[in-house]
Design a protein around this motif. Structure first.
Motif, short mmCIF file in Angstrom:
data_model
loop_
_atom_site.label_atom_id
_atom_site.label_comp_id
_atom_site.label_asym_id
_atom_site.label_seq_id
_atom_site.Cartn_x
_atom_site.Cartn_y
_atom_site.Cartn_z
N VAL A 98 0.80 -1.17 -0.06
CA VAL A 98 0.06 -0.04 0.14
C VAL A 98 0.73 1.42 0.02
CG1 VAL A 98 -1.79 1.40 1.08
CG2 VAL A 98 -1.81 -1.12 1.40
N GLU A 99 0.59 2.27 -0.78
CA GLU A 99 1.15 3.56 -0.85
C GLU A 99 0.17 4.57 -0.14
OE1 GLU A 99 2.94 4.14 -4.78
OE2 GLU A 99 3.70 2.10 -4.73
N VAL A 100 0.57 5.47 0.66
CA VAL A 100 -0.08 6.29 1.28
C VAL A 100 -0.26 7.67 0.55
CG1 VAL A 100 -0.37 7.59 3.32
CG2 VAL A 100 0.28 5.21 3.60
N ALA A 101 -1.42 7.70 -0.23
CA ALA A 101 -1.54 9.18 -0.78
C ALA A 101 -3.12 8.99 -1.34
CB ALA A 101 -0.69 9.42 -2.01
N SER A 102 -3.63 10.32 -1.61
CA SER A 102 -4.90 10.33 -2.16
C SER A 102 -4.90 10.07 -3.70
CB SER A 102 -5.45 11.90 -2.25
OG SER A 102 -4.68 12.81 -3.06
N GLU A 104 -5.78 11.46 -6.33
CA GLU A 104 -5.58 12.47 -7.21
C GLU A 104 -4.04 13.10 -7.19
OE1 GLU A 104 -9.79 13.11 -5.42
OE2 GLU A 104 -7.74 12.45 -4.95
N ALA A 105 -3.60 12.74 -5.76
CA ALA A 105 -2.07 12.94 -5.63
C ALA A 105 -1.15 11.97 -5.85
CB ALA A 105 -1.75 13.72 -4.37
N TRP A 106 -1.52 10.88 -5.93
CA TRP A 106 -0.52 9.47 -6.05
C TRP A 106 0.33 9.58 -7.40
CZ3 TRP A 106 -1.58 5.43 -9.52
CH2 TRP A 106 -0.65 4.30 -9.35
N GLN A 107 1.53 9.33 -7.29
CA GLN A 107 2.50 9.25 -8.44
C GLN A 107 2.43 7.90 -9.24
OE1 GLN A 107 3.33 12.07 -9.84
NE2 GLN A 107 1.99 13.14 -8.57
N PRO A 108 1.99 7.28 -10.31
CA PRO A 108 2.28 6.16 -10.59
C PRO A 108 3.55 5.80 -11.25
CG PRO A 108 0.95 7.67 -12.28
CD PRO A 108 1.09 8.33 -11.03
N ALA A 109 4.46 6.91 -11.19
CA ALA A 109 6.03 6.61 -11.90
C ALA A 109 5.93 5.76 -13.16
CB ALA A 109 6.64 6.19 -10.68
N GLY A 110 5.00 5.62 -14.14
CA GLY A 110 4.99 4.90 -15.20
C GLY A 110 4.50 3.56 -15.07
N VAL A 129 -11.29 14.31 -12.08
CA VAL A 129 -9.84 13.91 -12.06
C VAL A 129 -9.51 12.51 -11.76
CG1 VAL A 129 -7.68 14.36 -10.79
CG2 VAL A 129 -9.25 15.99 -11.08
N GLY A 130 -10.29 11.54 -11.12
CA GLY A 130 -10.16 10.19 -11.01
C GLY A 130 -10.38 9.33 -12.05
N THR A 131 -11.28 9.55 -12.71
CA THR A 131 -11.55 8.95 -14.11
C THR A 131 -10.46 9.29 -15.07
OG1 THR A 131 -13.94 9.09 -13.68
CG2 THR A 131 -13.26 8.33 -15.74
N VAL A 132 -10.32 10.23 -15.17
CA VAL A 132 -9.11 10.53 -16.17
C VAL A 132 -7.53 9.82 -15.67
CG1 VAL A 132 -7.45 12.55 -17.14
CG2 VAL A 132 -10.03 12.92 -17.01
N LYS A 133 -7.51 9.88 -14.42
CA LYS A 133 -6.21 9.38 -14.02
C LYS A 133 -6.28 7.82 -14.05
CE LYS A 133 -2.89 9.91 -10.48
NZ LYS A 133 -2.36 10.96 -9.25
N ALA A 134 -7.52 7.04 -13.72
CA ALA A 134 -7.69 5.71 -13.90
C ALA A 134 -7.23 5.54 -15.60
CB ALA A 134 -8.95 5.30 -13.58
N ALA A 135 -7.91 6.32 -16.22
CA ALA A 135 -7.49 5.97 -17.57
C ALA A 135 -5.75 5.99 -18.06
CB ALA A 135 -8.29 6.88 -18.60
N ARG A 136 -5.22 6.97 -17.36
CA ARG A 136 -3.84 7.07 -17.44
C ARG A 136 -3.10 5.72 -16.91
NH1 ARG A 136 -1.83 11.95 -14.23
NH2 ARG A 136 0.17 11.05 -14.75
N VAL A 137 -3.55 5.29 -16.15
CA VAL A 137 -2.88 4.22 -15.42
C VAL A 137 -3.47 2.67 -15.93
CG1 VAL A 137 -2.03 5.17 -13.40
CG2 VAL A 137 -3.89 4.09 -13.47
N LEU A 138 -4.40 2.62 -16.85
CA LEU A 138 -4.71 1.30 -17.33
C LEU A 138 -4.22 0.93 -18.50
CD1 LEU A 138 -8.66 1.44 -16.77
CD2 LEU A 138 -6.96 -0.18 -16.02
N ARG A 139 -3.99 -0.35 -18.87
CA ARG A 139 -3.55 -0.73 -19.98
C ARG A 139 -4.59 -0.85 -21.05
NH1 ARG A 139 -0.52 -5.18 -16.34
NH2 ARG A 139 1.30 -3.80 -15.68
#
Length: 275
Positions: A98-102, A104-110, A129-139
């Motif tokens: 587990v990584e501690v962050a909201s 929105e602020a969490w850094q996926p680091a690639g 923000v959450g929906t766009v970020k989910a799209a960024r980290v999904l394959r």
């Protein structure tokens, strides 16, 4: 996510993700939270896993890891993101990463994932923000699955609870809500979640799933769960005691136990790539 009155973990504001004080109150007793909160239907977990391209899961707002452990048991590798360090520490103690962050602020680091889940937590995330970020980290082909429980105790339990809560916390936004609310309100809220997913143009057409089930609670089991819910985590000990006494008396009048009807709702879609 929608708000259920008092007994439920969701808050009342029109923009729940802005209610940070309540959002960060659940770790007051992480062990009790983990032991008393219900897990998720096996059929839901199986369907999400079967519809994902691989085993890597990101759990947004993982809490103590209730859902994450179910996905682990289904063969997934799960990374949790949790803003409350107390909840994160408890989850780590059970073997979760587990990584501690909201979110929105969490850094996926690639890093990217096959599945992003949010179990009873998406209402604490900015929906755009959450929906766009989910799209960024999904394959490509990965699945976003947002789900949570709707549960209302019978009126014989809910109404004494509501009356006691109004007495001890008359200024709380929760005090003005009815003792019970119809399922339609929650289904409409999940429809709005699906709309936000659709608006990104990065997912296929969202689906809405529903799972109905029930669980029996003894007096002690329900009184153990109640202090972990959003309306009660911030009460003073004397206020909490008055509410629990009223609810305990109500359950005693039913013979010391009652059956809760649960509905688990989900909004889910497959990531198809950038628009």
């Amino acid at each position: 996510m929608p708000t259920l009155p008092r007994e439920q973990p969701e808050p009342p504001p029109a923009e729940p993700h802005e209610a940070r004080r309540m959002a960060e109150s659940f770790g007051v007793d992480a062990r009790r939270y983990d032991q008393s909160r219900a897990g998720y239907p096996d059929a839901l977990v199986t369907r999400i896993v079967a519809g994902s391209p691989g085993p890597d899961v990101l759990d947004v707002g993982c809490g103590t890891g209730i859902a994450a452990r179910q996905f682990q048991a289904a063969g997934c590798a799960v990374l949790g993101v949790e803003p409350d360090a107390r909840m994160a520490d408890f989850a780590r103690g059970l073997g979760l990463e587990v990584e501690v962050a909201s979110f929105e602020a969490w850094q996926p680091a690639g890093r990217t994932f096959d599945t992003v889940i949010a179990a009873q937590s998406w209402h604490w995330v900015d929906p755009v923000v959450g929906t766009v970020k989910a799209a960024r980290v999904l394959r490509p082909g990965g699945r976003l699955a947002i789900f949570g429980h709707v549960y209302e105790p019978p009126a014989e339990v809910a109404e004494p609870f509501a009356a006691a809560y109004r007495r001890v916390a008359p200024d709380s936004p929760l005090s003005g809500q009815p003792a019970r609310r119809p399922l339609d309100l929650y289904q409409a809220a999940y429809a709005k979640v699906a709309d936000k997913i659709r608006e990104t143009d990065r997912f296929d057409d969202p689906e809405q799933w529903r799972f109905d089930w029930e669980r029996s609670y003894t007096r002690d089991q329900w009184l153990d769960l109640l202090p972990t819910t959003g309306g009660l985590t911030q009460l003073r000990p004397d206020q909490l005691a008055e509410v629990l006494d009223a609810v305990g008396d109500a359950i005693d009048s039913l013979g010391g136990r009652f059956t809760m009807n649960y509905t688990t709702l989900a909004a889910t879609a497959v990531f198809v790539g950038p628009s």
